[in-house]
Design a protein around this motif. Structure first.
Motif, PDB file in Angstrom:
ATOM      1  N   ASP A  11     -47.878  90.207  93.771  1.00 43.44           N
ATOM      2  CA  ASP A  11     -48.592  89.506  92.700  1.00 43.44           C
ATOM      3  C   ASP A  11     -48.828  90.426  91.504  1.00 43.44           C
ATOM      4  O   ASP A  11     -48.673  90.016  90.342  1.00 43.44           O
ATOM      5  CB  ASP A  11     -49.944  88.990  93.202  1.00 43.44           C
ATOM      6  N   ILE A  12     -49.211  91.660  91.781  1.00 44.47           N
ATOM      7  CA  ILE A  12     -49.442  92.632  90.699  1.00 44.47           C
ATOM      8  C   ILE A  12     -48.147  92.878  89.927  1.00 44.47           C
ATOM      9  O   ILE A  12     -48.146  92.956  88.695  1.00 44.47           O
ATOM     10  CB  ILE A  12     -49.997  93.955  91.275  1.00 44.47           C
ATOM     11  N   GLN A  66     -56.444  97.877  90.326  1.00 43.32           N
ATOM     12  CA  GLN A  66     -56.917  97.128  91.499  1.00 43.32           C
ATOM     13  C   GLN A  66     -56.910  98.017  92.751  1.00 43.32           C
ATOM     14  O   GLN A  66     -56.649  97.556  93.856  1.00 43.32           O
ATOM     15  CB  GLN A  66     -56.043  95.894  91.715  1.00 43.32           C
ATOM     16  N   ASP A 120     -48.338  90.920  99.790  1.00 44.27           N
ATOM     17  CA  ASP A 120     -48.419  89.760  98.882  1.00 44.27           C
ATOM     18  C   ASP A 120     -49.143  90.137  97.592  1.00 44.27           C
ATOM     19  O   ASP A 120     -48.726  89.752  96.490  1.00 44.27           O
ATOM     20  CB  ASP A 120     -49.153  88.597  99.558  1.00 44.27           C
ATOM     21  N   LYS A 121     -50.223  90.912  97.739  1.00 48.05           N
ATOM     22  CA  LYS A 121     -50.976  91.328  96.552  1.00 48.05           C
ATOM     23  C   LYS A 121     -50.167  92.306  95.716  1.00 48.05           C
ATOM     24  O   LYS A 121     -50.177  92.234  94.469  1.00 48.05           O
ATOM     25  CB  LYS A 121     -52.303  91.964  96.980  1.00 48.05           C
ATOM     26  N   LEU A 170     -54.230  97.034  99.783  1.00 44.58           N
ATOM     27  CA  LEU A 170     -53.746  95.734  99.323  1.00 44.58           C
ATOM     28  C   LEU A 170     -52.606  95.259 100.213  1.00 44.58           C
ATOM     29  O   LEU A 170     -51.807  96.060 100.694  1.00 44.58           O
ATOM     30  CB  LEU A 170     -53.261  95.844  97.875  1.00 44.58           C
ATOM     31  N   THR A 171     -52.520  93.965 100.419  1.00 37.25           N
ATOM     32  CA  THR A 171     -51.426  93.396 101.205  1.00 37.25           C
ATOM     33  C   THR A 171     -50.128  93.447 100.399  1.00 37.25           C
ATOM     34  O   THR A 171     -50.141  93.619  99.171  1.00 37.25           O
ATOM     35  CB  THR A 171     -51.717  91.941 101.578  1.00 37.25           C
TER      36      THR A 171
END
Length: 239
Positions: free
Chosen positions: A172-173, A156, A168-169, A165-166
């Protein structure tokens, strides 16, 4: 006669004044030189103390190599050092083309891979994504998931020049590869391993690593980072 004496007296006075001015000039010059020398010495001492503190004030994640300069995966006899930046498009290409070969050599017990997630490309992100993603990979290493997380990051990868990417992302990953969302998320948000990222990056620069990806097999930098090139270099180093 008295006029000549007066002229001589005036000339002597001028000479004495000139000599006095020269002595004052030299004295001022030496004082200035001494002051500059003191400032230079103080600066060097201060830099040395700061540099020493900067180099040691970090915590390396679990599974790190000696000195905390990278994360170790595998235990084979040949060491393969891989310097990567998670924002680097060529690093993603390397992962896509040669990552499986590295994984196989690890599983075959032939290599000890040391991954060095550096932050060389912060200038190509508005949020220092290279530092944030590297530090997040340290959080993943702390829970034994560095390799899985690194692959997911490349899957990603954001474009250069973006915010990246944030957090938060990134979290998530991590949850997507089996990391505990609470502990991993806390680690990412606190930036726990940002000082470690700085250490890894500084040491890479000291080792004359000027770009990513850089792959070094048994101390020799590879020009051919293809699967065939890596296998050939490992086979040669194992002889």
């Amino acid at each position: 006669m008295s006029r000549r004496k007066g002229q001589k007296g005036t000339a002597g006075r001028v000479v004495r004044q000139q000599l006095a001015r020269e002595r004052r000039r030299k004295r001022t010059l030496w004082v200035s030189v001494a002051a500059v020398a003191v400032l230079v010495i103080a600066g060097l001492i201060g830099w040395s103390v700061w540099s020493s503190q900067r180099a040691t004030d970090f915590t390396a994640p679990a599974g790190s190599a000696e000195g905390g300069t990278g994360v170790v995966v595998g235990s084979g006899p040949v060491t393969v050092d891989i310097y990567e930046d998670f924002l680097c498009p060529v690093c993603k290409q390397f992962q896509d083309t040669s990552g499986a070969t590295v994984d196989q050599l690890i599983s075959e017990g032939k290599i000890r891979a040391v991954y060095h997630p550096v932050a060389y490309l912060n200038r190509f992100s508005t949020t220092e994504y290279s530092t944030r993603s590297s530090a997040a990979s340290g959080c993943a290493a702390e829970e034994g998931k560095f390799a899985d997380y690194a692959k997911a990051l490349y899957g990603q990868q954001p474009p250069e020049g973006s915010a990246g990417l944030t957090d938060d992302k990134l979290i998530d990953i991590g949850a997507g590869v089996g990391l505990n969302r609470d502990s991993f998320g806390s680690c990412v948000r606190k930036g726990t391993f940002k000082p470690w990222t700085e250490h890894v990056t500084d040491q890479a620069s000291r080792n004359n690593v000027t770009g990513t990806p850089t792959v070094i097999v048994d101390g020799q930098q590879l020009a051919d980072r293809s699967p065939e090139g890596i296998r050939a270099a490992v086979a040669a180093a194992g002889k």
